[in-house]
Design a protein around this motif. Sequence first.
Motif, PDB file in Angstrom:
ATOM      1  N   ASP A 157      -4.291   8.765  -0.502  1.00 39.99           N
ATOM      2  CA  ASP A 157      -3.489   9.214   0.634  1.00 39.99           C
ATOM      3  C   ASP A 157      -2.201   9.844   0.125  1.00 39.99           C
ATOM      4  O   ASP A 157      -1.709   9.503  -0.955  1.00 39.99           O
ATOM      5  CB  ASP A 157      -3.132   8.040   1.553  1.00 39.99           C
ATOM      6  N   TYR A 158      -1.638  10.749   0.910  1.00 42.26           N
ATOM      7  CA  TYR A 158      -0.379  11.406   0.560  1.00 42.26           C
ATOM      8  C   TYR A 158       0.805  10.787   1.292  1.00 42.26           C
ATOM      9  O   TYR A 158       1.882  10.645   0.731  1.00 42.26           O
ATOM     10  CB  TYR A 158      -0.410  12.892   0.926  1.00 42.26           C
ATOM     11  N   GLU A 159       0.614  10.483   2.557  1.00 41.91           N
ATOM     12  CA  GLU A 159       1.712  10.011   3.403  1.00 41.91           C
ATOM     13  C   GLU A 159       1.643   8.497   3.571  1.00 41.91           C
ATOM     14  O   GLU A 159       0.557   7.945   3.774  1.00 41.91           O
ATOM     15  CB  GLU A 159       1.638  10.677   4.782  1.00 41.91           C
ATOM     16  N   PRO A 160       2.795   7.836   3.541  1.00 45.08           N
ATOM     17  CA  PRO A 160       2.806   6.391   3.782  1.00 45.08           C
ATOM     18  C   PRO A 160       2.217   6.066   5.157  1.00 45.08           C
ATOM     19  O   PRO A 160       2.311   6.863   6.088  1.00 45.08           O
ATOM     20  CB  PRO A 160       4.290   6.026   3.743  1.00 45.08           C
ATOM     21  N   HIS A 161       1.624   4.907   5.260  1.00 45.82           N
ATOM     22  CA  HIS A 161       1.107   4.449   6.542  1.00 45.82           C
ATOM     23  C   HIS A 161       2.263   3.911   7.372  1.00 45.82           C
ATOM     24  O   HIS A 161       3.247   3.420   6.828  1.00 45.82           O
ATOM     25  CB  HIS A 161       0.083   3.333   6.332  1.00 45.82           C
ATOM     26  N   ASP A 162       2.106   3.968   8.679  1.00 43.92           N
ATOM     27  CA  ASP A 162       3.083   3.312   9.546  1.00 43.92           C
ATOM     28  C   ASP A 162       2.486   1.982  10.014  1.00 43.92           C
ATOM     29  O   ASP A 162       1.322   1.678   9.751  1.00 43.92           O
ATOM     30  CB  ASP A 162       3.497   4.208  10.716  1.00 43.92           C
ATOM     31  N   PHE A 163       3.293   1.198  10.703  1.00 41.90           N
ATOM     32  CA  PHE A 163       2.834  -0.125  11.120  1.00 41.90           C
ATOM     33  C   PHE A 163       1.597  -0.036  12.007  1.00 41.90           C
ATOM     34  O   PHE A 163       0.660  -0.820  11.844  1.00 41.90           O
ATOM     35  CB  PHE A 163       3.952  -0.897  11.832  1.00 41.90           C
ATOM     36  N   GLU A 164       1.578   0.901  12.940  1.00 42.83           N
ATOM     37  CA  GLU A 164       0.441   1.010  13.862  1.00 42.83           C
ATOM     38  C   GLU A 164      -0.855   1.329  13.122  1.00 42.83           C
ATOM     39  O   GLU A 164      -1.913   0.791  13.456  1.00 42.83           O
ATOM     40  CB  GLU A 164       0.718   2.054  14.950  1.00 42.83           C
ATOM     41  N   ILE A 215       0.831  -1.208   0.000  1.00 47.42           N
ATOM     42  CA  ILE A 215       0.000   0.000   0.000  1.00 47.42           C
ATOM     43  C   ILE A 215       0.862   1.254   0.000  1.00 47.42           C
ATOM     44  O   ILE A 215       0.557   2.233  -0.686  1.00 47.42           O
ATOM     45  CB  ILE A 215      -1.029   0.014   1.166  1.00 47.42           C
ATOM     46  N   ASN A 216       1.978   1.239   0.710  1.00 50.57           N
ATOM     47  CA  ASN A 216       2.839   2.418   0.740  1.00 50.57           C
ATOM     48  C   ASN A 216       3.468   2.696  -0.621  1.00 50.57           C
ATOM     49  O   ASN A 216       3.630   3.857  -1.001  1.00 50.57           O
ATOM     50  CB  ASN A 216       3.899   2.307   1.827  1.00 50.57           C
ATOM     51  N   TYR A 256      -7.250  15.121  -5.198  1.00 48.31           N
ATOM     52  CA  TYR A 256      -6.107  15.963  -5.566  1.00 48.31           C
ATOM     53  C   TYR A 256      -4.850  15.267  -5.085  1.00 48.31           C
ATOM     54  O   TYR A 256      -4.701  14.966  -3.890  1.00 48.31           O
ATOM     55  CB  TYR A 256      -6.230  17.350  -4.926  1.00 48.31           C
ATOM     56  N   LYS A 257      -3.952  14.979  -6.012  1.00 47.53           N
ATOM     57  CA  LYS A 257      -2.708  14.299  -5.669  1.00 47.53           C
ATOM     58  C   LYS A 257      -1.695  14.572  -6.768  1.00 47.53           C
ATOM     59  O   LYS A 257      -2.056  14.690  -7.934  1.00 47.53           O
ATOM     60  CB  LYS A 257      -2.953  12.793  -5.516  1.00 47.53           C
ATOM     61  N   PHE A 258      -0.435  14.629  -6.396  1.00 44.12           N
ATOM     62  CA  PHE A 258       0.659  14.882  -7.340  1.00 44.12           C
ATOM     63  C   PHE A 258       0.411  16.166  -8.142  1.00 44.12           C
ATOM     64  O   PHE A 258       0.626  16.223  -9.346  1.00 44.12           O
ATOM     65  CB  PHE A 258       0.883  13.695  -8.272  1.00 44.12           C
ATOM     66  N   ASP A 259      -0.124  17.171  -7.470  1.00 45.02           N
ATOM     67  CA  ASP A 259      -0.330  18.509  -8.032  1.00 45.02           C
ATOM     68  C   ASP A 259      -1.343  18.575  -9.165  1.00 45.02           C
ATOM     69  O   ASP A 259      -1.256  19.447 -10.030  1.00 45.02           O
ATOM     70  CB  ASP A 259       1.009  19.125  -8.496  1.00 45.02           C
TER      71      ASP A 259
END
Length: 165
Positions: free
Chosen positions: A32-39, A20-21, A149-152
């Motif tokens: 989503d813009y930011e990668p997910h973390d494990f939690e 997914i990241n 909206y993503k990647f401008d």
Amino acid sequence: MKIKIRPAVFADIDTILEIINHEILHGTSNYDYEPHDFETQKSWFEDKQAKNWPIIVAEFENTTIGYATYGQFREKIGYQYTVEHSVYVAEEFIGNGVGKLLLAELIKLAKEQGFHNMIGAIDAKNKGSITFHKKFGFEVAGTIREVGYKFDHWLDLVFMQLILE
């Protein structure tokens, strides 16, 4: 290529997170813009389990190479028979039939759980995914213009649906 489809287990979270990241950072099938973390991914996994929503994985040579899931389309009670699905395949395995196996299993599970309608929300420029879904009988239900909206740049979202019989 011998691919096994099975229910996801806790040990799959790390690989699901990688898949997914990669899409979050490089693609538009996830807004989503930011990668997910494990939690975050662990909470997602536990929430799906608590609500009895399936998460299935494709496994090749003991490595998870894709996953798929569905969940409630919208939270209001009137939508209780409609699910929205997601299918993600590791980039190096796209085009090898992994998505086909995952989506076929998801459709089977949705029918077994008594759902009536399955929705896919697909970035309008992802013609490959639209064509892929049409092969399973999904039909375009509509396009919402400039909803993401993503990647401008603005992104259009195509809704596809399959009436489960």
